[in-house]
Design a protein around this motif. Structure first.
Motif, PDB file in Angstrom:
ATOM      1  N   ASN A 134      55.588  29.689  60.136  1.00  0.00           N
ATOM      2  CA  ASN A 134      54.290  30.293  60.438  1.00  0.00           C
ATOM      3  C   ASN A 134      53.452  29.333  61.279  1.00  0.00           C
ATOM      4  O   ASN A 134      52.261  29.140  61.031  1.00  0.00           O
ATOM      5  CB  ASN A 134      53.570  30.665  59.129  1.00  0.00           C
ATOM      6  N   GLY A 135      54.092  28.718  62.269  1.00  0.00           N
ATOM      7  CA  GLY A 135      53.374  27.839  63.182  1.00  0.00           C
ATOM      8  C   GLY A 135      52.778  26.626  62.533  1.00  0.00           C
ATOM      9  O   GLY A 135      51.756  26.106  62.989  1.00  0.00           O
ATOM     10  N   LYS A 136      53.390  26.167  61.441  1.00  0.00           N
ATOM     11  CA  LYS A 136      52.927  24.998  60.682  1.00  0.00           C
ATOM     12  C   LYS A 136      51.568  25.217  60.027  1.00  0.00           C
ATOM     13  O   LYS A 136      50.909  24.257  59.609  1.00  0.00           O
ATOM     14  CB  LYS A 136      52.889  23.758  61.577  1.00  0.00           C
ATOM     15  N   ARG A 137      51.145  26.471  59.956  1.00  0.00           N
ATOM     16  CA  ARG A 137      49.950  26.771  59.165  1.00  0.00           C
ATOM     17  C   ARG A 137      50.226  26.456  57.706  1.00  0.00           C
ATOM     18  O   ARG A 137      51.378  26.442  57.264  1.00  0.00           O
ATOM     19  CB  ARG A 137      49.586  28.252  59.283  1.00  0.00           C
ATOM     20  N   GLY A 138      49.154  26.249  56.935  1.00  0.00           N
ATOM     21  CA  GLY A 138      49.317  25.934  55.531  1.00  0.00           C
ATOM     22  C   GLY A 138      50.103  27.003  54.789  1.00  0.00           C
ATOM     23  O   GLY A 138      49.923  28.214  55.007  1.00  0.00           O
ATOM     24  N   LYS A 139      50.989  26.558  53.901  1.00  0.00           N
ATOM     25  CA  LYS A 139      51.785  27.505  53.113  1.00  0.00           C
ATOM     26  C   LYS A 139      50.880  28.356  52.240  1.00  0.00           C
ATOM     27  O   LYS A 139      49.863  27.894  51.725  1.00  0.00           O
ATOM     28  CB  LYS A 139      52.782  26.752  52.250  1.00  0.00           C
ATOM     29  N   LEU A 140      51.295  29.611  52.056  1.00  0.00           N
ATOM     30  CA  LEU A 140      50.530  30.562  51.265  1.00  0.00           C
ATOM     31  C   LEU A 140      51.092  30.648  49.857  1.00  0.00           C
ATOM     32  O   LEU A 140      52.309  30.724  49.663  1.00  0.00           O
ATOM     33  CB  LEU A 140      50.562  31.949  51.908  1.00  0.00           C
ATOM     34  N   GLY A 141      50.202  30.652  48.887  1.00  0.00           N
ATOM     35  CA  GLY A 141      50.610  30.847  47.508  1.00  0.00           C
ATOM     36  C   GLY A 141      50.764  32.321  47.196  1.00  0.00           C
ATOM     37  O   GLY A 141      50.544  33.202  48.033  1.00  0.00           O
ATOM     38  N   LYS A 142      51.143  32.600  45.967  1.00  0.00           N
ATOM     39  CA  LYS A 142      51.327  33.972  45.516  1.00  0.00           C
ATOM     40  C   LYS A 142      49.962  34.625  45.291  1.00  0.00           C
ATOM     41  O   LYS A 142      49.031  34.001  44.784  1.00  0.00           O
ATOM     42  CB  LYS A 142      52.131  33.996  44.224  1.00  0.00           C
ATOM     43  N   THR A 143      49.841  35.873  45.675  1.00  0.00           N
ATOM     44  CA  THR A 143      48.589  36.595  45.516  1.00  0.00           C
ATOM     45  C   THR A 143      48.238  36.732  44.042  1.00  0.00           C
ATOM     46  O   THR A 143      49.077  37.080  43.212  1.00  0.00           O
ATOM     47  CB  THR A 143      48.692  37.994  46.159  1.00  0.00           C
ATOM     48  N   ALA A 144      46.972  36.463  43.725  1.00  0.00           N
ATOM     49  CA  ALA A 144      46.463  36.633  42.368  1.00  0.00           C
ATOM     50  C   ALA A 144      45.233  37.537  42.420  1.00  0.00           C
ATOM     51  O   ALA A 144      44.533  37.601  43.428  1.00  0.00           O
ATOM     52  CB  ALA A 144      46.096  35.287  41.771  1.00  0.00           C
ATOM     53  N   TYR A 145      44.986  38.230  41.307  1.00  0.00           N
ATOM     54  CA  TYR A 145      43.885  39.180  41.243  1.00  0.00           C
ATOM     55  C   TYR A 145      42.872  38.749  40.191  1.00  0.00           C
ATOM     56  O   TYR A 145      43.233  38.182  39.148  1.00  0.00           O
ATOM     57  CB  TYR A 145      44.400  40.583  40.916  1.00  0.00           C
ATOM     58  N   LEU A 146      41.606  39.014  40.478  1.00  0.00           N
ATOM     59  CA  LEU A 146      40.566  38.725  39.500  1.00  0.00           C
ATOM     60  C   LEU A 146      40.821  39.539  38.237  1.00  0.00           C
ATOM     61  O   LEU A 146      41.146  40.736  38.306  1.00  0.00           O
ATOM     62  CB  LEU A 146      39.184  39.059  40.072  1.00  0.00           C
ATOM     63  N   GLU A 147      40.653  38.897  37.100  1.00  0.00           N
ATOM     64  CA  GLU A 147      40.995  39.515  35.823  1.00  0.00           C
ATOM     65  C   GLU A 147      39.772  40.176  35.177  1.00  0.00           C
ATOM     66  O   GLU A 147      38.647  39.722  35.341  1.00  0.00           O
ATOM     67  CB  GLU A 147      41.576  38.453  34.878  1.00  0.00           C
ATOM     68  N   ASN A 148      40.046  41.263  34.434  1.00  0.00           N
ATOM     69  CA  ASN A 148      39.030  41.925  33.604  1.00  0.00           C
ATOM     70  C   ASN A 148      37.813  42.384  34.402  1.00  0.00           C
ATOM     71  O   ASN A 148      36.666  42.227  33.979  1.00  0.00           O
ATOM     72  CB  ASN A 148      38.579  40.981  32.476  1.00  0.00           C
ATOM     73  N   TRP A 149      38.082  42.953  35.583  1.00  0.00           N
ATOM     74  CA  TRP A 149      36.967  43.416  36.415  1.00  0.00           C
ATOM     75  C   TRP A 149      36.145  44.477  35.697  1.00  0.00           C
ATOM     76  O   TRP A 149      34.915  44.405  35.636  1.00  0.00           O
ATOM     77  CB  TRP A 149      37.501  43.959  37.732  1.00  0.00           C
ATOM     78  N   ILE A 150      36.811  45.481  35.131  1.00  0.00           N
ATOM     79  CA  ILE A 150      36.097  46.573  34.470  1.00  0.00           C
ATOM     80  C   ILE A 150      35.374  46.069  33.233  1.00  0.00           C
ATOM     81  O   ILE A 150      34.242  46.480  32.937  1.00  0.00           O
ATOM     82  CB  ILE A 150      37.063  47.715  34.100  1.00  0.00           C
ATOM     83  N   ALA A 151      36.001  45.166  32.502  1.00  0.00           N
ATOM     84  CA  ALA A 151      35.422  44.692  31.242  1.00  0.00           C
ATOM     85  C   ALA A 151      34.238  43.768  31.451  1.00  0.00           C
ATOM     86  O   ALA A 151      33.473  43.512  30.522  1.00  0.00           O
ATOM     87  CB  ALA A 151      36.491  43.970  30.423  1.00  0.00           C
ATOM     88  N   THR A 152      34.078  43.250  32.664  1.00  0.00           N
ATOM     89  CA  THR A 152      32.949  42.363  32.942  1.00  0.00           C
ATOM     90  C   THR A 152      31.730  43.213  33.267  1.00  0.00           C
ATOM     91  O   THR A 152      31.656  43.850  34.315  1.00  0.00           O
ATOM     92  CB  THR A 152      33.266  41.427  34.120  1.00  0.00           C
ATOM     93  N   ILE A 153      30.801  43.252  32.327  1.00  0.00           N
ATOM     94  CA  ILE A 153      29.656  44.156  32.430  1.00  0.00           C
ATOM     95  C   ILE A 153      28.530  43.496  33.210  1.00  0.00           C
ATOM     96  O   ILE A 153      28.210  42.319  33.015  1.00  0.00           O
ATOM     97  CB  ILE A 153      29.152  44.549  31.024  1.00  0.00           C
ATOM     98  N   THR A 154      27.934  44.265  34.112  1.00  0.00           N
ATOM     99  CA  THR A 154      26.717  43.837  34.785  1.00  0.00           C
ATOM    100  C   THR A 154      25.659  44.893  34.569  1.00  0.00           C
ATOM    101  O   THR A 154      25.937  45.996  34.112  1.00  0.00           O
ATOM    102  CB  THR A 154      26.953  43.638  36.292  1.00  0.00           C
ATOM    103  N   SER A 155      24.417  44.563  34.904  1.00  0.00           N
ATOM    104  CA  SER A 155      23.313  45.478  34.695  1.00  0.00           C
ATOM    105  C   SER A 155      23.536  46.764  35.476  1.00  0.00           C
ATOM    106  O   SER A 155      24.032  46.763  36.593  1.00  0.00           O
ATOM    107  CB  SER A 155      22.006  44.817  35.147  1.00  0.00           C
ATOM    108  N   VAL A 156      23.133  47.894  34.874  1.00  0.00           N
ATOM    109  CA  VAL A 156      23.268  49.175  35.573  1.00  0.00           C
ATOM    110  C   VAL A 156      22.189  49.333  36.625  1.00  0.00           C
ATOM    111  O   VAL A 156      22.284  50.183  37.497  1.00  0.00           O
ATOM    112  CB  VAL A 156      23.185  50.367  34.578  1.00  0.00           C
ATOM    113  N   ALA A 157      21.154  48.512  36.555  1.00  0.00           N
ATOM    114  CA  ALA A 157      20.027  48.670  37.474  1.00  0.00           C
ATOM    115  C   ALA A 157      20.031  47.657  38.606  1.00  0.00           C
ATOM    116  O   ALA A 157      19.453  47.887  39.648  1.00  0.00           O
ATOM    117  CB  ALA A 157      18.706  48.560  36.705  1.00  0.00           C
ATOM    118  N   THR A 158      20.672  46.504  38.386  1.00  0.00           N
ATOM    119  CA  THR A 158      20.624  45.454  39.396  1.00  0.00           C
ATOM    120  C   THR A 158      22.014  44.894  39.635  1.00  0.00           C
ATOM    121  O   THR A 158      22.945  45.146  38.884  1.00  0.00           O
ATOM    122  CB  THR A 158      19.707  44.306  38.950  1.00  0.00           C
ATOM    123  N   ALA A 159      22.119  44.113  40.693  1.00  0.00           N
ATOM    124  CA  ALA A 159      23.365  43.410  40.989  1.00  0.00           C
ATOM    125  C   ALA A 159      23.224  41.985  40.485  1.00  0.00           C
ATOM    126  O   ALA A 159      22.385  41.226  40.961  1.00  0.00           O
ATOM    127  CB  ALA A 159      23.636  43.431  42.490  1.00  0.00           C
TER     128      ALA A 159
END
Length: 886
Positions: free
Chosen positions: A87-112
């Motif tokens: 890849n043109g000596k670009r930095g090696k890429l690691g394995k894709t990871a996903y943010l965990e517990n997106w739905i379970a992480t509650i935020t305010s219904v009125a604000t960000a």
């Protein structure tokens, strides 16, 4: 929840997603190799929007499906020291990871709100150390990514990424969103695996120079000020293009790419008047907290839309204040509705959401304003000569006064074009008030000073006075007294000669008086001088010399300096919100028919006049010591830390300012010296040289051939340049902005318009001035509707946001990984706190009369507010924000 009209199409997409048809290929990343390495735990802090924030139901449904699939936001690490030959000596890429517990992480219904997410990366030790990452947002709305922290990276420990950026859905980008660690590298020192990523990110930020830019674009590009006029509305709304010509030079603004108007291909089309959806790169917009604050306080400043409706509700005299008590009622009780005008009538013509902001607790009084500092302790002290002179040293406009070195005051205007413009003042007129001194003795002893607005305004007076404005070009002479105060000696008011410009000026000279008609005439003469100073302050000292001149630096820094570059890290905090507040100004303040033209005396010629003054702008003279020397209020003194001796010892702006200047310069020197330990490193820095070259040739391109630009060949050049940028964006702007409401919120003290000329003996106006001096004064200065609009505006612009970040502070403690710069920054903050304490001591010392004055307002406009001991909030008239942020 939004418009549901597209629900069938949305459900079809949902089925495709669940069934695996039409799935976004970016979700099925083809780099998910099994490394067989250890897990690296990560923590991601971001701000996500709650489902109730969505404007479209379809986006919400699709986002929930992606969340159920566990593929909301993905991150892929990039090695800083292991390149991929394939890849043109670009930095090696690691394995894709996903943010965990997106739905379970509650935020305010009125604000960000901020939320913290865990993420686990598979990372083989042979991959080396992560130096960057690719993030993909698979939602259908943007998230604000704050920080990413990796724990226990093999053989390294913690790795920190400071992001502070909006990340839009992946399909909005034609490239990968890349974030780098908080490491700092000169271009030539960049690890080879990260070099291409660094260079490509700058290419992305520059854009291709074409097309209309959208809210998710991250393009920083230049344009002329060709978006102020509205030629489609008629000739009255035409305005010249500022920038790109010898006649109307100007700093560049950020490009939006909007199409030209139909009637003039050189003028860019405008958004609807009340639209705030102005294109700037998304990271340059106000934060949600600041936007909420701004909207809450800015509703009143949109009054130009309501003027016809408001005026129709009152009788014919609504546009006049009859007494000073009428003016005070704006702060003590508000503007009372006339008899027989119910609130329901107001509701018929003013949107209720705006009306709620205008109405106060008594329910039937409109536009009650906070009490300005200048009249809190004494309602009439502002009218004294001592206060008139003091505000030239400690008010909202302390940067114009200069030492008089010749008498009578001369002019630099072209004699062939404007004739003899030398002052008509005589020794006999002024020496009677000089405590026994002669003019020449006072000049020789550095005790004569002048507030001179003659040359800047005279070429425009004929045109300005064809509008509703009726004003003069003024010169005000002052004597420095033994107690350190300034004593006004004379005010000269000049008009173009009735027989033509080549005949010179037609002038009148007025001298101080306290009683009778002479005293009333003198008060009016001071008002005309104050009108000149108010307009020049707003157009030049404030708008041009801080807001406008800094915007090109914001643009070029993002285009030419990588976020890994030390100078980018140094300057970036000092650019916060500048592009957006400037965009708002072009939208509703400085445009044709905007608030500025309605409330400041040059009216439709305001911006054109500022363009002419820009011809004389000099970057190096924006350094405070250079400015003080140029104005003759200081002389070189090598025994002082800052190298100057002030000729007005009690000059609060200069005294406090020099301490702030020296603290900034010391911080910048320590920081730059860490990365540039030789001049050669400055010369060999490709990004830095491109940055400076483009700033001169493009950002301030109309002045590119001036000889005063630093060469950027040495560390001294770099240190001086960065010190000036930080000074202008922080302290200078604070000094000329946050005193607006404390001093000019009471408009009789700082009138912005004069509507008639000085009355001549024998006229009705002169008789009125003799019998009813207060009424005559009020009928001369800014009218009532203009006052309401102008005071509403400066109330908004003088407030600190609740999320303000002050000089000596950063939004993230881990902004760099280098210990020595962090230590130097800590020392900088401690030095500013020491300055705070000295300012407090000086303000409490009765010998310094100009720090308090007859109005009993201490000078705090350069109080840094770096500590929490005396925090700047709201309309406090103190605090130095990092940037031109309002």
């Amino acid at each position: 929840m939004g418009n549901c009209s597209s629900t069938p199409e949305v459900l079809e997409k949902v089925l495709e997603t669940v069934c695996g048809k039409g799935t976004d290929k970016s979700i099925d990343d083809d780099n998910n190799n099994n490394f067989g390495g250890r897990k690296i735990k990560g923590r991601v802090v971001l701000m996500k929007k709650n489902v109730l924030d969505m404007n479209h139901l379809g986006a919400s449904i699709l986002d929930r499906v992606h969340e159920v699939l566990g593929k909301g936001v993905s991150i892929q690490l990039i090695s800083a020291n292991r390149g991929d030959p394939a890849n043109g000596k670009r930095g090696k890429l690691g394995k894709t990871a996903y943010l965990e517990n997106w739905i379970a992480t509650i935020t305010s219904v009125a604000t960000a709100d901020d939320a913290s997410f865990n993420v686990s990366f598979e990372w083989d030790e042979a991959m080396g150390i992560p130096g960057a990452f690719i993030i993909k947002n698979h939602h259908h709305y943007e998230v604000y990514l704050k920080t990413v922290t990796l724990e226990d990276v093999p053989r390294h420990g913690q790795v920190h990424f400071v992001c502070n950026s909006w990340v839009y859905p992946a399909h909005r980008y034609k490239y990968d969103r890349i974030f780098f660690t908080n490491k700092t590298y000169l271009p030539g020192q960049t690890p080879e695996p990260l070099r291409d990523y660094r260079e490509q990110e700058l290419v992305n930020l520059r854009g291709n120079g074409s097309g209309e830019l959208k809210k998710w674009d991250r393009v920083y590009d230049y344009a002329y000020y060709n978006n102020l006029g509205m030629p489609n509305k008629g000739k009255e709304y035409e305005r010249p293009v500022l920038g790109g010509s010898k006649d109307y030079p100007y700093p560049r603004r950020g490009r939006t790419g909007r199409k030209p108007t139909k009637s003039d291909p050189n003028t860019e089309s405008r958004l609807p008047l009340l639209s705030l959806d102005i294109y700037v790169p998304r990271d340059e917009r106000f934060s949600p907290v600041k936007m909420s604050d701004f909207l809450a306080y800015a509703l009143k400043s949109l009054g130009q839309v309501l003027l016809p409706e408001l005026a129709s509700l009152f009788d014919k005299t609504i546009n006049e204040f009859d007494t000073f008590q009428d003016v005070l009622n704006l702060y003590e009780g508000g503007l009372k509705l006339p008899n027989g005008v119910p609130i329901s009538k107001i509701k018929d013509c003013i949107p209720w959401e705006m009306l709620k902001e205008l109405l106060r607790s008594d329910g039937e009084r409109l536009l009650k304003f906070p009490m300005p500092d200048v009249i809190k302790a004494d309602k009439s002290a502002w009218r004294t000569d001592e206060e008139f002179g003091r505000e030239m040293l400690a008010g909202v406009s302390p940067v114009i006064i200069r030492r008089l070195q010749e008498f009578p005051p001369a002019s630099k205007l072209d004699h062939k074009k404007y004739g003899n413009q030398t002052s008509s003042m005589t020794r006999e007129q002024i020496e009677k008030n000089m405590n026994g001194l002669t003019v020449y003795e006072a000049i020789e002893n550095n005790r004569m000073f002048i507030l001179d607005h003659h040359d800047a305004l005279m070429p425009y007076l004929r045109r300005i006075n064809t509008t509703s404005t009726k004003t003069y070009a003024s010169r005000t002479l002052l004597l420095l007294q033994d107690d350190g105060t300034l004593k006004p000696l004379a005010i000269e008011l000049s008009l173009p000669h009735p027989q033509g410009d080549t005949h010179g000026a037609k002038s009148q000279v007025f001298t101080p008086a306290e009683v009778g008609i002479e005293g009333s005439v003198w008060q009016l003469a001071k008002a005309y001088a104050a009108v000149n100073d108010s307009g020049y302050h707003q157009l030049i000292s404030h708008w041009l010399n801080t807001h406008a001149v800094i915007e090109p630096f914001v643009i070029v820094t993002h285009r030419q300096l990588s976020v890994l570059h030390p100078i980018h890290k140094l300057l970036h905090p000092h650019f916060r919100d500048t592009m957006y507040i400037n965009g708002l100004a072009r939208q509703i303040l400085i445009n044709a028919g905007g608030v500025l033209e309605k409330t400041v005396f040059p009216a439709k010629y305001a911006m054109e006049l500022s363009s002419v003054v820009y011809k004389e702008w000099n970057f190096t003279e924006q350094a405070l010591p250079a400015d003080l020397l140029k104005r003759g209020v200081a002389v070189p003194d090598s025994s002082q830390p800052h190298g100057l001796k002030l000729l007005i010892e009690d000059y609060p702006y200069a005294v406090d300012g020099l301490e702030i200047w020296l603290a900034i310069k010391t911080w910048v020197r320590e920081y730059c010296s860490f990365y540039y330990y030789t001049d050669e490193l400055v010369r060999d820095d490709s990004e830095l040289q491109s940055w400076w070259r483009e700033l001169r040739n493009e950002g301030h391109g109309d002045l590119k051939d001036e000889q005063w630009w630093p060469d950027m060949e040495t560390r001294a050049d770099l240190i001086q340049t960065c010190t000036i940028i930080i000074w202008v964006a922080s302290a200078l702007h604070a000094a000329v902005n946050f005193g607006q409401y404390p001093y000019a919120g009471y408009l009789p003290n700082r009138p912005t318009v004069s509507r008639r000329f000085m009355p001549e003996p024998g006229t009705h106006e002169y008789a009125e001035l003799e019998s009813k001096p207060d009424l005559a004064y009020l009928k001369t200065i800014t009218a009532q509707i203009q006052t309401l609009l102008g005071v509403s505006l400066i109330e908004s612009l003088s407030r600190h946001a609740s999320d303000e970040i002050y000089l000596g502070q950063r939004d993230t403690a881990e902004w760099t990984s280098d210990a020595q710069p962090l230590d130097a920054f800590k020392r900088f903050g401690m030095k500013l706190i020491e300055i705070e304490n000295r300012i407090t001591d000086r303000n409490n010392n009765k010998m310094w009369k100009n720090r308090f004055g007859p109005v009993k307002v201490p000078y705090t406009l350069l109080y840094p507010s770096t500590s929490d001991a005396k925090k700047a909030t709201g309309l406090s008239g103190m605090g130095i924000p990092n940037s031109v942020s309002i």
